[in-house]
Design a protein around this motif. Structure first.
Motif, short mmCIF file in Angstrom:
data_model
loop_
_atom_site.label_atom_id
_atom_site.label_comp_id
_atom_site.label_asym_id
_atom_site.label_seq_id
_atom_site.Cartn_x
_atom_site.Cartn_y
_atom_site.Cartn_z
N ARG A 61 0.82 -1.21 0.00
CA ARG A 61 0.00 0.00 0.00
C ARG A 61 0.86 1.26 0.00
NH1 ARG A 61 -1.69 3.36 3.88
NH2 ARG A 61 -1.20 1.97 5.59
N LEU A 62 1.89 1.29 0.85
CA LEU A 62 2.73 2.48 0.94
C LEU A 62 3.54 2.72 -0.33
CD1 LEU A 62 3.92 2.26 4.65
CD2 LEU A 62 2.12 3.71 3.68
N ARG A 64 2.58 1.81 -3.36
CA ARG A 64 1.60 2.31 -4.34
C ARG A 64 1.36 3.81 -4.14
NH1 ARG A 64 -1.39 -1.09 -7.38
NH2 ARG A 64 -3.10 0.41 -7.47
N GLU A 65 1.17 4.22 -2.89
CA GLU A 65 0.95 5.64 -2.59
C GLU A 65 2.18 6.47 -2.97
OE1 GLU A 65 -0.01 5.87 1.55
OE2 GLU A 65 -1.91 4.79 1.30
N THR A 66 3.35 5.96 -2.65
CA THR A 66 4.60 6.66 -2.95
C THR A 66 4.76 6.84 -4.46
OG1 THR A 66 5.64 5.80 -0.95
CG2 THR A 66 7.11 6.55 -2.70
N TRP A 67 4.56 5.76 -5.21
CA TRP A 67 4.71 5.83 -6.66
C TRP A 67 3.64 6.70 -7.31
CZ3 TRP A 67 5.69 -0.09 -6.92
CH2 TRP A 67 7.05 -0.35 -6.67
N GLN A 68 2.46 6.77 -6.72
CA GLN A 68 1.43 7.66 -7.27
C GLN A 68 1.84 9.12 -7.11
OE1 GLN A 68 -1.97 6.18 -5.12
NE2 GLN A 68 -2.56 4.81 -6.79
N ASP A 69 2.58 9.44 -6.06
CA ASP A 69 3.02 10.81 -5.81
C ASP A 69 4.36 11.14 -6.49
OD1 ASP A 69 0.77 11.13 -4.26
OD2 ASP A 69 1.82 10.85 -2.36
N TRP A 105 11.75 8.42 -4.37
CA TRP A 105 10.69 7.56 -3.86
C TRP A 105 11.15 6.67 -2.71
CZ3 TRP A 105 11.09 2.34 -3.92
CH2 TRP A 105 11.73 1.69 -4.98
N ARG A 112 7.14 7.50 5.00
CA ARG A 112 5.76 7.05 5.18
C ARG A 112 5.64 5.92 6.20
NH1 ARG A 112 2.15 8.47 0.57
NH2 ARG A 112 3.43 9.71 -0.83
N ILE A 164 0.06 0.75 -11.48
CA ILE A 164 -0.25 2.08 -10.96
C ILE A 164 -0.74 2.99 -12.10
CG2 ILE A 164 0.65 4.06 -9.69
CD1 ILE A 164 1.25 1.82 -7.93
#
Length: 169
Positions: A61-62, A64-69, A105, A112, A164
């Motif tokens: 999850r973290l 995925r969130e990191t790569w989205q940002d 990242w 995170r 992603i």
């Protein structure tokens, strides 16, 4: 081998033979970008000291969130193994090298989760794909990793993978 042909060369000298072998030990820097063509890179990053902490719901999850940002490079398909990850990525902002993006990242991911034992090696291996067929072949091979390691019975059973961004040829 998957993802191993974009590293710096080194020489192996056999004392019993006059032959010199050229091999690879460190990732080369940068990715050759050809404007007007798709640039898709297969990235492999290992955990520090190959510690097996990566394949779990929180890390998934973290990341995925990191790569989205972290949008200087876009992550398409990815798969997490306990001690390494594979991700297909493509540049979105050409002012950032793949090395700068990885540094960003990894640092953001560390912030995170806040766990000192969840660290990646400083470098990663990357290989620029030449054709769309390369992606399909390599993605299938990568998805078979958990099955080959006895972590899943079928490709579909492995939970720590996804996509992603849509990266196209």
């Amino acid at each position: 081998m998957v993802g191993r042909d974009s590293v710096e060369p080194y020489l192996i000298m056999n004392p019993n033979d006059s032959n010199i072998e050229v091999g690879r030990k460190n990732p080369s820097t940068g990715v050759h970008v050809h404007f007007g063509e798709s640039t898709i890179v297969l990235l492999t990053v290992t955990t520090e000291n190959r510690m097996p902490w990566l394949a779990n719901p929180l890390a998934d999850r973290l990341l995925r969130e990191t790569w989205q940002d972290a949008r200087a490079w876009l992550v398409g398909d990815y798969l997490l193994m306990p001690d390494h990850l594979h991700a297909f990525c493509a540049p979105q902002d050409f002012s950032f090298s793949i090395e700068q993006w990885m540094t960003f990242w990894k640092r953001d991911f560390r912030r995170r989760h806040g766990r000192e034992d969840w660290r990646f090696q400083s470098r990663g291996w990357h290989h620029r794909l030449r054709h769309g067929e390369d992606h399909s072949t390599k993605w299938l091979y990568i998805q078979e990793n958990p099955v080959r390691k006895g972590l899943a019975n079928r490709i579909e059973d492995w939970l720590y993978k996804g996509s992603i961004h849509y990266i196209r040829w």
